[in-house]
Design a protein around this motif. Structure first.
Motif, mmCIF file in Angstrom:
data_model
loop_
_atom_site.group_PDB
_atom_site.id
_atom_site.type_symbol
_atom_site.label_atom_id
_atom_site.label_comp_id
_atom_site.label_asym_id
_atom_site.label_seq_id
_atom_site.Cartn_x
_atom_site.Cartn_y
_atom_site.Cartn_z
ATOM 1 N N LEU A 90 -11.240 -12.208 -18.031
ATOM 2 C CA LEU A 90 -12.533 -11.972 -17.397
ATOM 3 C C LEU A 90 -13.650 -12.306 -18.384
ATOM 4 C CD1 LEU A 90 -11.771 -8.445 -15.876
ATOM 5 C CD2 LEU A 90 -11.842 -10.613 -14.625
ATOM 6 N N PRO A 91 -14.852 -12.587 -17.892
ATOM 7 C CA PRO A 91 -15.979 -12.803 -18.811
ATOM 8 C C PRO A 91 -16.215 -11.561 -19.661
ATOM 9 C CG PRO A 91 -16.542 -13.523 -16.585
ATOM 10 C CD PRO A 91 -15.243 -12.781 -16.479
ATOM 11 N N ALA A 92 -16.346 -11.740 -20.963
ATOM 12 C CA ALA A 92 -16.409 -10.598 -21.875
ATOM 13 C C ALA A 92 -17.794 -9.972 -21.962
ATOM 14 C CB ALA A 92 -15.954 -11.024 -23.270
ATOM 15 N N HIS A 93 -18.817 -10.579 -21.346
ATOM 16 C CA HIS A 93 -20.145 -9.960 -21.408
ATOM 17 C C HIS A 93 -20.356 -8.960 -20.272
ATOM 18 C CE1 HIS A 93 -20.622 -13.518 -18.836
ATOM 19 N NE2 HIS A 93 -21.626 -12.889 -18.249
ATOM 20 N N HIS A 94 -19.360 -8.819 -19.376
ATOM 21 C CA HIS A 94 -19.384 -7.765 -18.361
ATOM 22 C C HIS A 94 -18.476 -6.624 -18.820
ATOM 23 C CE1 HIS A 94 -21.755 -9.958 -15.477
ATOM 24 N NE2 HIS A 94 -20.954 -10.990 -15.547
ATOM 25 N N ILE A 95 -18.711 -5.435 -18.288
ATOM 26 C CA ILE A 95 -18.017 -4.253 -18.795
ATOM 27 C C ILE A 95 -16.505 -4.351 -18.631
ATOM 28 C CG2 ILE A 95 -18.261 -2.948 -16.638
ATOM 29 C CD1 ILE A 95 -18.464 -1.564 -20.252
ATOM 30 N N ALA A 96 -16.014 -4.911 -17.522
ATOM 31 C CA ALA A 96 -14.569 -4.975 -17.310
ATOM 32 C C ALA A 96 -13.894 -5.820 -18.375
ATOM 33 C CB ALA A 96 -14.265 -5.523 -15.915
ATOM 34 N N GLY A 97 -14.488 -6.971 -18.695
ATOM 35 C CA GLY A 97 -13.909 -7.826 -19.719
ATOM 36 C C GLY A 97 -14.045 -7.233 -21.106
ATOM 37 N N LEU A 98 -15.212 -6.694 -21.405
ATOM 38 C CA LEU A 98 -15.423 -6.110 -22.729
ATOM 39 C C LEU A 98 -14.473 -4.946 -22.968
ATOM 40 C CD1 LEU A 98 -17.181 -6.194 -25.291
ATOM 41 C CD2 LEU A 98 -18.668 -4.512 -24.199
ATOM 42 N N GLN A 99 -14.223 -4.133 -21.950
ATOM 43 C CA GLN A 99 -13.328 -2.999 -22.106
ATOM 44 C C GLN A 99 -11.892 -3.434 -22.394
ATOM 45 O OE1 GLN A 99 -14.354 -0.253 -23.005
ATOM 46 N NE2 GLN A 99 -14.455 1.174 -21.287
ATOM 47 N N VAL A 100 -11.479 -4.573 -21.859
ATOM 48 C CA VAL A 100 -10.150 -5.100 -22.199
ATOM 49 C C VAL A 100 -10.045 -5.273 -23.714
ATOM 50 C CG1 VAL A 100 -8.718 -7.183 -22.100
ATOM 51 C CG2 VAL A 100 -9.658 -6.216 -19.994
ATOM 52 N N LEU A 101 -11.081 -5.856 -24.324
ATOM 53 C CA LEU A 101 -11.069 -6.084 -25.766
ATOM 54 C C LEU A 101 -11.140 -4.776 -26.547
ATOM 55 C CD1 LEU A 101 -13.609 -9.060 -25.814
ATOM 56 C CD2 LEU A 101 -11.116 -9.219 -25.985
ATOM 57 N N LEU A 102 -12.027 -3.879 -26.138
ATOM 58 C CA LEU A 102 -12.215 -2.631 -26.885
ATOM 59 C C LEU A 102 -10.981 -1.741 -26.802
ATOM 60 C CD1 LEU A 102 -15.924 -1.755 -25.970
ATOM 61 C CD2 LEU A 102 -15.051 -2.969 -27.987
ATOM 62 N N ARG A 103 -10.368 -1.651 -25.622
ATOM 63 C CA ARG A 103 -9.148 -0.828 -25.492
ATOM 64 C C ARG A 103 -8.036 -1.384 -26.371
ATOM 65 N NH1 ARG A 103 -9.587 -1.802 -19.698
ATOM 66 N NH2 ARG A 103 -10.967 -0.267 -18.733
ATOM 67 N N CYS A 104 -7.888 -2.702 -26.353
ATOM 68 C CA CYS A 104 -6.813 -3.324 -27.125
ATOM 69 C C CYS A 104 -7.004 -3.082 -28.623
ATOM 70 C CB CYS A 104 -6.781 -4.823 -26.828
ATOM 71 S SG CYS A 104 -5.319 -5.671 -27.454
ATOM 72 N N LEU A 105 -8.208 -3.322 -29.129
ATOM 73 C CA LEU A 105 -8.477 -3.136 -30.548
ATOM 74 C C LEU A 105 -8.350 -1.673 -30.947
ATOM 75 C CD1 LEU A 105 -11.515 -5.545 -30.906
ATOM 76 C CD2 LEU A 105 -9.222 -5.884 -31.855
ATOM 77 N N ARG A 106 -8.813 -0.776 -30.085
ATOM 78 C CA ARG A 106 -8.703 0.650 -30.376
ATOM 79 C C ARG A 106 -7.237 1.063 -30.510
ATOM 80 N NH1 ARG A 106 -12.154 4.895 -29.777
ATOM 81 N NH2 ARG A 106 -13.702 3.571 -28.780
ATOM 82 N N GLY A 107 -6.373 0.426 -29.731
ATOM 83 C CA GLY A 107 -4.947 0.734 -29.802
ATOM 84 C C GLY A 107 -4.244 0.113 -30.997
ATOM 85 N N GLY A 108 -4.960 -0.739 -31.752
ATOM 86 C CA GLY A 108 -4.377 -1.350 -32.941
ATOM 87 C C GLY A 108 -3.738 -2.702 -32.694
ATOM 88 N N PHE A 109 -4.094 -3.350 -31.583
ATOM 89 C CA PHE A 109 -3.495 -4.635 -31.238
ATOM 90 C C PHE A 109 -4.562 -5.725 -31.156
ATOM 91 C CE2 PHE A 109 -1.048 -1.225 -29.208
ATOM 92 C CZ PHE A 109 0.173 -1.397 -29.854
ATOM 93 N N THR A 110 -4.122 -6.970 -31.274
ATOM 94 C CA THR A 110 -5.026 -8.112 -31.176
ATOM 95 C C THR A 110 -5.039 -8.623 -29.745
ATOM 96 O OG1 THR A 110 -4.565 -8.769 -33.461
ATOM 97 C CG2 THR A 110 -5.526 -10.441 -32.006
ATOM 98 N N PRO A 111 -6.203 -8.707 -29.125
ATOM 99 C CA PRO A 111 -6.241 -9.175 -27.738
ATOM 100 C C PRO A 111 -5.832 -10.634 -27.627
ATOM 101 C CG PRO A 111 -8.362 -8.219 -28.426
ATOM 102 C CD PRO A 111 -7.547 -8.380 -29.650
#
Length: 371
Positions: A90-111
């Motif tokens: 998804l486009p990362a400048h919208h909340i749904a896409g950005l949250q994919v990245l933030l959740r992944c990094l918070r969990g210790g993984f590389t998106p």
């Protein structure tokens, strides 16, 4: 996006205040920077200003802190079964896409990121899923992307192997839900918005810590949806005293919903209702009736000015692969399931629907193009 990992970690930590904008779109970048005060003073605890996907001319920016983002991520992990690797489609400048990245990094993984700047290709999804790391694998799609996946046997097989597919950005038609379930895809329907860090209600059930109140419910139990919880935004950037955030930790949406044994169903939007011949028609209710026909893949219902009726109900429909749509059949289905007053006076058969945000139908654009 992968070059911006340090900035994404800084958003998670709350050490910067970021305004995501779409790369390669100078006009939109300038519009967002100007309207949302990029470079101007902001409260110290704000970590994110995320533009909403509304239809108004002036964009609003939901203000989030590290705490609201953390609450959203923790509630999502708890519901899905734990942290994992995520694929961004998804486009990362919208909340749904950005949250994919933030959740992944918070969990210790590389998106894993696939490029959707020129459209969504199911073949890219297959390669992306193979690259996801972690004990659990997740992705997030909008309904139009899910349709493309289900039309591709190889992409369907690949998506079947992930642990959860969040589907949101727009309502997911019942027949599309059933197709995905029948194909073995573990979809999770999400409801939420920029103001709530994205989805905070999964399959109609609020995430841990989320409360739902229906304001001014009618005899059928339908009222305006109010969402409460620790992931609700502080307010809007440069929009003081907005009534949607009259109570801290609470967001008053423009959606109409009903609660049945604690499960939320969204009926439609209060600000999109059509007044025709003195009667009120909710577009999403008519769309649900039209989408009960397997020949229809997607549809949008909206109102156009009418000298006699005030507004007339109009539908734009996209045929399913290999199907032919009969406009009279579309009208007949609505009359059978609802009422003659809700049946579209005009039915336009189109190749696709214009979208705003990550997956919402742009009814204003349809009105302009089909009026």
């Amino acid at each position: 996006m992968l070059d911006a990992v340090d900035d994404l970690h800084a958003i998670i930590d709350g050490t910067i205040a970021a305004l995501p904008v779409p790369a390669g779109d100078p006009r939109e970048i300038e519009r967002l920077e100007s309207a949302l005060g990029a470079g101007e003073q902001i409260d110290d605890d704000i970590a994110l200003v995320i533009a909403t996907s509304g239809t108004t001319g002036v964009p609003k920016g939901a203000l989030h802190t590290a705490a609201t983002l953390a609450a959203s991520a923790a509630a999502t992990d708890a519901r899905l079964g734990g942290p994992g690797g995520w694929l961004l489609a998804l486009p990362a400048h919208h909340i749904a896409g950005l949250q994919v990245l933030l959740r992944c990094l918070r969990g210790g993984f590389t998106p894993v990121v696939i490029d959707v700047a020129r459209g969504f290709d199911p073949a890219d999804l297959i390669r992306g899923i193979d690259a996801i790391e972690g004990p659990r694998r997740y992705t997030s799609l909008v309904p139009t992307q899910l349709i493309k996946v289900l039309d591709d046997p190889n992409a369907t097989a690949a998506l079947r192997e992930v642990d959860a597919v969040l589907v949101g950005g727009a309502a997911t038609p019942i027949l599309l839900q059933q197709r995905a379930v029948d194909a073995g895809i573990p979809i999770v329907r999400t409801y939420g918005m920029s103001e709530t860090c994205g989805g905070c209600v999964y399959d109609g059930v609020p995430l841990d810590g989320v409360g739902i109140v229906l304001d001014s419910a009618n005899a059928d139990g339908v009222g305006r949806v109010i969402l409460r919880g620790p992931m609700v935004a502080r307010g809007y950037r440069n929009v003081p005293d907005h009534s949607a955030f009259a109570v801290p930790g609470e967001y008053r949406t423009d959606d109409l919903g009903r609660l049945d044994d604690g499960v939320l169903s969204i009926i439609g939007r209060a600000d999109e209702a059509i007044t025709t011949g003195g009667l009120t028609v909710v577009p999403q209710v008519v769309e649900a009736a039209i989408l009960s026909d397997p020949a229809v893949a997607e549809c949008a219902v909206f109102g156009l000015p009418d000298e006699r009726l005030g507004e007339r109900v109009v539908a734009a429909v996209v045929p399913s692969t290999g199907a032919t749509i009969d406009p009279e059949r579309v009208r007949a289905v609505v009359i059978e399931r609802l009422d003659r007053s809700a049946a579209p006076r005009d039915v336009h058969i189109v190749d696709g629907l214009p979208l705003r945000g990550p997956g919402k139908v742009d009814r204003a654009a349809l009105r302009r193009s089909l009026s």
